[in-house]
Design an enzyme around this catalytic site. Structure first.
Site, PDB file in Angstrom:
ATOM      1  CE1 TYR A 180       0.608  -5.882   1.869  1.00 21.36           C
ATOM      2  CE2 TYR A 180       1.533  -6.323   4.030  1.00 21.36           C
ATOM      3  CZ  TYR A 180       1.482  -6.577   2.674  1.00 21.36           C
ATOM      4  OH  TYR A 180       2.323  -7.507   2.113  1.00 21.36           O
ATOM      5  CB  CYS A 181      -5.773  -5.186   1.830  1.00 17.99           C
ATOM      6  SG  CYS A 181      -6.726  -3.668   2.009  1.00 17.99           S
ATOM      7  CB  SER A 182      -5.438  -3.405  -2.781  1.00 19.37           C
ATOM      8  OG  SER A 182      -5.315  -4.722  -3.241  1.00 19.37           O
TER       9      SER A 182
END
Length: 164
Positions: free
Chosen positions: A95-97
């Site tokens: 995941y990221c933003s």
């Protein structure tokens, strides 16, 4: 009673609009090479799942998902993954933003032979917008989310926006 119904309709339409907006953003930047997992699916009890945070260190230290491993984006190194996750059949959620950088990291994992990689749909922003907990560098629950910059902060619907 009528006011309650109107409030519920407003809240539901806001959630649907936010979901469609994130979907539109992801379609613009991603090619769906890595299958998505929703925040709701990720909350289901699961053992032996590796959570990889593909944001930069200052973002991760502001907040991250519980037990997530910071792998970064700009300085991502596959060698560190091989050491932490030697079994290429392991279940990995990256995941990221919002889910754009994480797709790129997911592609790298896939090219390296990892077979069970998924991308958190909407990233940590969608996670927090679903009232799910995030933790700071002291592993204490926080409402702060590093939004990378002011432009990207519009995608975070709940929580305290940090981008300095």
């Amino acid at each position: 009673m009528k006011n309650i119904i109107l409030i519920l309709l407003f809240l539901c339409s806001t959630a649907v609009f936010a979901q469609k907006s994130i979907d539109k953003l992801l379609k613009k930047y991603n090619d769906n090479s890595i299958p998505y997992i929703s925040p709701q699916e990720l909350t289901l009890p699961e053992t032996n799942v590796f959570l990889l945070d593909s944001r930069e260190l200052k973002e991760y230290e502001t907040s991250h998902l519980k037990n997530a491993i910071h792998v970064g984006y700009d300085h991502f190194k596959m060698d560190s993954i091989h050491k932490k996750i030697p079994n290429k059949n392991s279940k990995i959620i990256v995941y990221c933003s919002v889910g754009i950088r994480s797709e790129s990291i997911g592609d790298s994992l896939k090219k390296a032979g990892y077979k069970n990689v998924k991308n958190l749909h909407g990233g940590i922003f969608e996670w927090k917008s679903n009232n799910l907990p995030v933790y700071n560098k002291e592993e204490k629950e926080t409402d702060s989310i590093h939004t990378f910059n002011k432009t990207w902060s519009k995608w975070l619907k709940k929580g305290i926006k940090v981008y300095e």
